[in-house]
Scaffold this active site. Structure first.
Site, short mmCIF file in Angstrom:
data_model
loop_
_atom_site.label_atom_id
_atom_site.label_comp_id
_atom_site.label_asym_id
_atom_site.label_seq_id
_atom_site.Cartn_x
_atom_site.Cartn_y
_atom_site.Cartn_z
N ASP A 152 86.23 -111.36 36.36
CA ASP A 152 85.10 -111.19 36.94
C ASP A 152 85.44 -111.69 38.63
O ASP A 152 86.10 -112.52 38.60
CB ASP A 152 84.07 -111.95 36.83
CG ASP A 152 83.40 -111.19 35.42
OD1 ASP A 152 84.79 -110.64 34.64
OD2 ASP A 152 82.36 -111.39 35.32
N LYS A 220 80.53 -104.63 39.87
CA LYS A 220 79.47 -106.07 39.26
C LYS A 220 78.89 -106.46 40.94
O LYS A 220 79.18 -106.66 41.78
CB LYS A 220 80.18 -107.30 39.24
CG LYS A 220 79.60 -107.82 38.20
CD LYS A 220 80.20 -109.59 37.96
CE LYS A 220 79.09 -110.54 37.47
NZ LYS A 220 80.17 -111.53 36.97
N LYS A 256 77.91 -103.63 36.17
CA LYS A 256 78.08 -104.90 35.34
C LYS A 256 76.67 -105.65 36.52
O LYS A 256 76.99 -105.91 37.74
CB LYS A 256 78.68 -105.81 34.95
CG LYS A 256 78.34 -107.62 34.96
CD LYS A 256 79.95 -108.27 34.29
CE LYS A 256 78.95 -109.05 34.00
NZ LYS A 256 80.39 -110.59 34.18
#
Length: 320
Positions: A152, A220, A256
């Protein structure tokens, strides 16, 4: 459907070309976006559909601990909870992943001991992203070498907001390459935009396209470390982006939302957004995740309520 970025090959050849493309995207109708997100959030999900949604949401959680006080013991405990969220009910699904800092990846990997739960690691000088590229690359490579299945990363919001779009694109490309292991396999890459710092919905749309063009496996919303994190509206906008991207390229990208999603009611609202915007193809943890720490506890409490007809005591679930 062909899977190709050929149609966009010229878009990333220069900063000016990328700027023309991004500023040529349709402007976001703020009122319409927020109204649709609010409307979808009013859908009522009951009984068997609610039970299905709860289990689906549990299976989509990246169970997260990203604190300076994290210890190996805390990461091992979180990993055990990811594998067996409710020790009194073995039918409870595992979570999708455990998300930790790079120095805790090996601990999480060992604790999971081959279970079907991914290890995700934040990287690239999370959460601010204020570091030189060699530092970000080393951060990523260390996490991948330690066994991370997913990375991430955070974009450089300063570069993006200053209009240095190609620099943002090239950072993502470089981190994507750093996710590749010596054997040719690769960790999946989630690109965090920190939507609460991007100021406008138009910027969120532009950032989404940069991430997708650069090879993100997921886009995300947030780090969870700022005041405004995932919202139904910004997540809806990103879902629309991945839908449009697949229509034009054949390439599917995950989404996400992270930060601020704490209750079962919240989670179900987001699942409705997914179903109504991009459909069933995204209703799995391969394509949709929740970045959360406290959400799992509420889902477990609601799950037991559906099973027994009553809420459990305050010590029914562990406090993360």
């Amino acid at each position: 459907m062909p899977t190709t970025l050929t149609a966009f090959a010229d878009v990333t050849t220069s900063d000016s070309a990328l700027r023309r493309f991004l500023h040529g995207l349709p402007g976001v109708d703020t009122v319409g976006l927020e109204a649709r997100a609010a409307s979808l959030g009013t859908r009522s999900i009951k009984t068997t559909a609610k039970a299905y949604a709860i289990d689906l949401a549990i299976s989509m959680i990246d169970l997260t601990t990203l604190e300076g006080a994290d210890t190996p013991g805390k990461v091992r405990a979180l990993s055990a909870k990811a594998v067996n969220p409710d020790p009194t009910d073995r039918t409870t699904p595992m979570t999708a992943a455990v998300c930790v800092y790079p120095d805790m990846v090996a601990t999480a990997k060992a604790a999971l001991n081959g279970a079907d739960v991914k290890v995700a690691s934040v990287a690239t000088a999370f959460p601010a992203g204020r570091a030189a590229l060699p530092v970000k690359l080393a951060d990523t490579r260390d996490a991948v070498a330690a066994g991370a299945d997913e990375i991430d990363m955070v974009i450089d919001r300063g570069a993006f907001l200053a209009g240095r779009y190609l620099e943002t694109y090239e950072l993502i490309r470089a981190i994507k390459e750093a996710c590749v292991r010596p054997d040719g396999t690769a960790a999946r890459l989630k690109v965090i935009f920190e939507t609460g710092e991007l100021s406008t919905y138009d910027n969120i749309r532009r950032a989404s396209w940069i991430g997708m063009l650069a090879g993100a496996d997921f886009i995300k919303t947030s780090t969870g470390k700022v005041g405004v994190n995932a919202t139904p509206a910004n997540t809806l906008l990103m879902l629309e982006a991945v839908r449009d991207f697949r229509e034009q390229t054949g390439i599917q990208i995950g989404v996400k939302p992270a930060g601020g999603i704490r209750t079962t009611k919240d989670a179900i609202k987001f699942l409705v957004l997914v179903n109504e915007t991009v459909g069933e193809d995204w209703l799995s943890n391969h394509w949709f995740r929740f970045g959360a720490s406290s959400l799992l506890n509420d889902l477990l409490m609601q799950r037991q309520k559906l099973s027994t007809g009553r809420y459990s005591g305050p010590d029914y679930v562990t406090v993360d």
